[in-house]
Design an enzyme around this catalytic site. Structure first.
Site, short mmCIF file in Angstrom:
data_model
loop_
_atom_site.label_atom_id
_atom_site.label_comp_id
_atom_site.label_asym_id
_atom_site.label_seq_id
_atom_site.Cartn_x
_atom_site.Cartn_y
_atom_site.Cartn_z
N GLY A 48 0.82 -1.21 0.00
CA GLY A 48 0.00 0.00 0.00
C GLY A 48 0.85 1.25 0.00
O GLY A 48 0.69 2.14 -0.85
N THR A 226 -0.60 -8.54 -15.34
CA THR A 226 0.78 -8.05 -15.49
C THR A 226 1.70 -9.24 -15.74
O THR A 226 1.60 -10.26 -15.07
CB THR A 226 1.24 -7.23 -14.26
OG1 THR A 226 1.25 -8.07 -13.10
CG2 THR A 226 0.32 -6.05 -14.01
N LEU A 227 2.59 -9.07 -16.74
CA LEU A 227 3.37 -10.21 -17.24
C LEU A 227 4.88 -9.97 -17.12
O LEU A 227 5.66 -10.52 -17.89
CB LEU A 227 3.00 -10.46 -18.71
CG LEU A 227 1.50 -10.72 -18.98
CD1 LEU A 227 1.19 -10.65 -20.48
CD2 LEU A 227 1.08 -12.07 -18.43
N GLY A 228 5.29 -9.13 -16.19
CA GLY A 228 6.72 -8.87 -15.99
C GLY A 228 7.35 -8.29 -17.24
O GLY A 228 6.82 -7.33 -17.83
N ASP A 258 4.20 -2.83 -7.55
CA ASP A 258 3.80 -1.59 -6.87
C ASP A 258 3.99 -0.39 -7.80
O ASP A 258 3.14 0.49 -7.87
CB ASP A 258 4.62 -1.41 -5.58
CG ASP A 258 4.36 -2.53 -4.59
OD1 ASP A 258 3.27 -3.13 -4.65
OD2 ASP A 258 5.24 -2.80 -3.76
N SER A 297 13.85 3.03 -5.91
CA SER A 297 13.83 2.87 -7.37
C SER A 297 12.46 3.16 -7.99
O SER A 297 12.26 2.88 -9.18
CB SER A 297 14.35 1.49 -7.76
OG SER A 297 13.73 0.49 -7.01
O1 RIB Z 1 5.61 -5.47 -3.15
C1 RIB Z 1 6.77 -5.40 -2.37
C2 RIB Z 1 6.40 -5.29 -0.93
O2 RIB Z 1 5.75 -6.47 -0.53
C3 RIB Z 1 7.56 -5.13 0.00
O3 RIB Z 1 7.83 -3.78 0.24
C4 RIB Z 1 7.16 -5.91 1.24
O4 RIB Z 1 6.98 -5.09 2.36
C5 RIB Z 1 5.87 -6.59 0.86
O5 RIB Z 1 4.81 -5.95 1.42
#
Ligand code: RIB
Length: 311
Positions: A48, A226-228, A258, A297
């Site tokens: 999140g 999502t396929l990397g 994320d 990053s």
């Molecule tokens: O998506 C990566 C995240 O997944 C990391 O930051 C870790 O905390 C997990 O929640």
């Protein structure tokens, strides 16, 4: 007075914060094996919070709704949100410790993660509903599954009732009731999450189209698989569009999802089509894997745009 064109995209994120313990390993240990790490870092994380920071770096106004403890990790989290311009006034605190993520990254950049949810699983319906006005002021709501079911259900209800586009990143994957899936406009699983949600083993060789059709039949509007390195597949039931990802050399793939979701939400909130938003997401995901760790990053808008122009 500002015009619509001046207004920044507004994104609400309901999800987790995890303090991160990251070790670089030559290979992942098998059962009973001890592996010596080449490097170790304490970092900030949680899907999140990562997605909220990703969206803010790409220029959106971001409200984050979550729950942390009363410990030092929580102070680090508030410092992060403050520094990154993420509005954390809807983050509440509780006696449970702040969540923790234990991350292993191997020499190819792949990762394995164990999450200890702590305060994230105390968010509940009440923690979300008290933030309903902050959520309602946004165009897009972004939710993941590192919070408890009650919180996820309340988030998609508030988002749908207030007319937001609801994006659910089903990570880590778990079975979801139809009342949640029916309120999701965009579901953004990776390949293993998609297969699990569609009722297959995570490594099943069932094809992407069959998986996305099955997910749509569960009630979600559009599936964005999502396929990397292979980009994404956008399936809105009428058309299926493959979106390529820019070619990069990965160092650490942790948090690529994320970066994708944060960027996808920002582009949708700015009025882009789902396919254009997925393309922007793929650019952000690719940029994010070129550096170690997640938050350091997460790319700027200029970085994503230049990668998409070159790639
Ligand atoms: O998506 C990566 C995240 O997944 C990391 O930051 C870790 O905390 C997990 O929640």
């Amino acid at each position: 007075m500002g015009t619509d064109a001046d207004r920044r995209a507004r994104v609400a994120v309901v999800g987790s914060y995890n303090a991160g313990y990251v070790a670089e390993v030559p290979h992942f240990p098998v059962a009973g094996e001890t592996v010596t790490a080449g490097g170790y870092e304490e970092v900030v994380g949680g899907k999140g919070s990562n997605q909220a920071v990703a969206a803010a770096r790409l220029g959106a106004d971001v409200s984050f709704v979550g729950r942390v403890g009363e410990d030092r990790h929580a102070e680090t989290a508030f410092d992060l949100w403050n520094r990154e311009g993420v509005d954390a006034t809807a983050v509440s605190r509780c006696e449970e410790p702040t969540g923790v993520g234990i991350v292993l990254v191997d020499e190819t950049g792949e990762n394995e993660i164990v999450v200890v949810p702590g305060a994230n699983h105390e968010l509940g319906r009440e923690g979300v509903e008290r933030a309903a006005d902050a959520i309602g002021a946004c165009e897009v709501l972004l939710v993941q599954l590192e919070i408890d079911d009650e919180a996820v259900a309340a988030a998609v209800e508030v988002g749908a009732d207030r007319g937001l586009d609801v994006v659910l990143d089903p990570a880590p994957a778990r079975e979801l009731p139809p009342e949640i899936l029916e309120r999701v406009d965009y579901l953004t699983p990776n390949e293993t999450e998609a297969r699990l949600l569609a009722g297959h083993p995570p490594d099943s060789d069932v094809d992407d189209t069959t998986v996305s059709e099955r997910l749509r039949s569960l009630g979600v509007g559009t599936v964005v698989l999502t396929l990397g390195a292979d980009g994404a597949l956008v399936d809105d039931g009428g058309e299926r569009t493959r979106v390529p990802a820019p070619d990069v050399d990965p160092v650490d793939t942790t948090g690529a999802g994320d970066a994708f979701n944060g960027a996808f939400a920002v582009a949708l909130a700015a009025g882009e089509t789902p396919v254009a938003a997925a393309r922007f997401g793929c650019g952000a995901g690719a940029a994010s894997v070129t550096g170690f760790d997640v938050v350091p990053s997460l790319p700027s808008r200029a970085t994503v745009e230049s990668l998409l122009e070159d790639g």
